[in-house]
Structure formats: C-alpha cells, structure tokens
Motif scaffolding. Sequence first.
Motif, PDB file in Angstrom:
ATOM      1  N   MET A  39      52.722  70.553  -7.856  1.00 25.04           N
ATOM      2  CA  MET A  39      53.982  70.793  -7.140  1.00 25.04           C
ATOM      3  C   MET A  39      53.805  71.907  -6.111  1.00 25.04           C
ATOM      4  O   MET A  39      54.185  71.762  -4.945  1.00 25.04           O
ATOM      5  N   ARG A  40      53.201  73.007  -6.531  1.00 24.85           N
ATOM      6  CA  ARG A  40      53.021  74.155  -5.641  1.00 24.85           C
ATOM      7  C   ARG A  40      52.160  73.794  -4.434  1.00 24.85           C
ATOM      8  O   ARG A  40      52.519  74.087  -3.292  1.00 24.85           O
ATOM      9  N   LEU A  41      51.019  73.142  -4.664  1.00 28.66           N
ATOM     10  CA  LEU A  41      50.125  72.801  -3.558  1.00 28.66           C
ATOM     11  C   LEU A  41      50.732  71.764  -2.618  1.00 28.66           C
ATOM     12  O   LEU A  41      50.562  71.861  -1.397  1.00 28.66           O
ATOM     13  N   SER A  42      51.434  70.794  -3.159  1.00 32.95           N
ATOM     14  CA  SER A  42      52.054  69.794  -2.282  1.00 32.95           C
ATOM     15  C   SER A  42      53.192  70.424  -1.473  1.00 32.95           C
ATOM     16  O   SER A  42      53.393  70.072  -0.313  1.00 32.95           O
ATOM     17  N   GLN A  43      53.900  71.370  -2.065  1.00 32.99           N
ATOM     18  CA  GLN A  43      54.969  72.055  -1.347  1.00 32.99           C
ATOM     19  C   GLN A  43      54.422  72.887  -0.183  1.00 32.99           C
ATOM     20  O   GLN A  43      55.096  73.043   0.832  1.00 32.99           O
ATOM     21  N   LEU A  44      53.211  73.397  -0.318  1.00 31.96           N
ATOM     22  CA  LEU A  44      52.598  74.143   0.782  1.00 31.96           C
ATOM     23  C   LEU A  44      52.219  73.236   1.949  1.00 31.96           C
ATOM     24  O   LEU A  44      52.178  73.678   3.092  1.00 31.96           O
ATOM     25  N   TYR A  51      63.332  70.569   6.114  1.00 32.13           N
ATOM     26  CA  TYR A  51      63.202  70.967   4.710  1.00 32.13           C
ATOM     27  C   TYR A  51      63.832  69.968   3.735  1.00 32.13           C
ATOM     28  O   TYR A  51      63.834  70.195   2.536  1.00 32.13           O
ATOM     29  N   THR A  52      64.354  68.852   4.229  1.00 29.42           N
ATOM     30  CA  THR A  52      64.938  67.843   3.346  1.00 29.42           C
ATOM     31  C   THR A  52      63.875  67.241   2.445  1.00 29.42           C
ATOM     32  O   THR A  52      64.089  67.067   1.241  1.00 29.42           O
ATOM     33  N   LEU A  53      62.725  66.910   3.016  1.00 24.55           N
ATOM     34  CA  LEU A  53      61.642  66.325   2.231  1.00 24.55           C
ATOM     35  C   LEU A  53      61.154  67.304   1.171  1.00 24.55           C
ATOM     36  O   LEU A  53      60.960  66.940   0.018  1.00 24.55           O
ATOM     37  N   PHE A  91      49.353  63.289   4.330  1.00 22.00           N
ATOM     38  CA  PHE A  91      48.677  63.275   3.034  1.00 22.00           C
ATOM     39  C   PHE A  91      48.898  64.562   2.242  1.00 22.00           C
ATOM     40  O   PHE A  91      47.998  65.073   1.596  1.00 22.00           O
ATOM     41  N   TYR A  92      50.110  65.070   2.293  1.00 25.29           N
ATOM     42  CA  TYR A  92      50.447  66.302   1.583  1.00 25.29           C
ATOM     43  C   TYR A  92      50.326  66.147   0.070  1.00 25.29           C
ATOM     44  O   TYR A  92      49.919  67.070  -0.620  1.00 25.29           O
TER      45      TYR A  92
END
Length: 113
Positions: A39-44, A51-53, A91-92
Amino acid sequence: MADYELALNGFPELSETIQESKDLEDVKTLVRISGSDLMRLSQLRVPTDSYTLKRSAKLKSLDNGLGISLSYNTDYAAYQEYGTRFFAGKFYLKQAFDVVSRQFITDLERMFR
C-alpha cells in the motif's frame, strides 16, 4: 482492474513447510506487513492529479489473514496502471508488487529455515 497474485510455485520445500506448520501467526504477521508495504509503495507511485485515485485505495485481509487484496477503485485506475494507445501506463501497482513480492519471498524463506 486486474489483481496481482503471489503464488509460491517453484518453492516446494518452503510451501510444504508452511502447510505443515501448526502456528501460522508469524506468516499472518508477515502478510500483514507486506500488505502495508505494498500500500505504501503504490501510494508513492500513484498519479496524483486530483488525488481521487490515491484516495480510492482499499486494502483488505483475506483467507483469515493469510492473504491481502489491494485495489484502486476508480473507473480509470486500469488506464493509469496499464496505459492506453494515447499514453503509456504508470504501473504504480505492478512496480510496488514486484518489490514487495521479492521481499516477501525472501522473508518467508528466512522464517522457515
């Protein structure tokens, strides 16, 4: 959006050891930590025009703590991840998954040595 899944194919001894283990609390803890890292890495890495996504991310525990599910719940999440013919994918989620899954397998192997 397509889900990413981690399977322990090719690790027969490790998979066997996990199946035989009576106490899976350590494995559940590792899955929970790996989920929060994902979660943390994908959020970065997620695109943040409005910021909706980023706000649509949902992390759920599955299989009594032995699995996790991370999803981005907007109509355009897949377009941002994979791209279209007009723009390349970000590719987040895949990039975060690649990093976390390698670390997860390493930690799991170390746990059962």
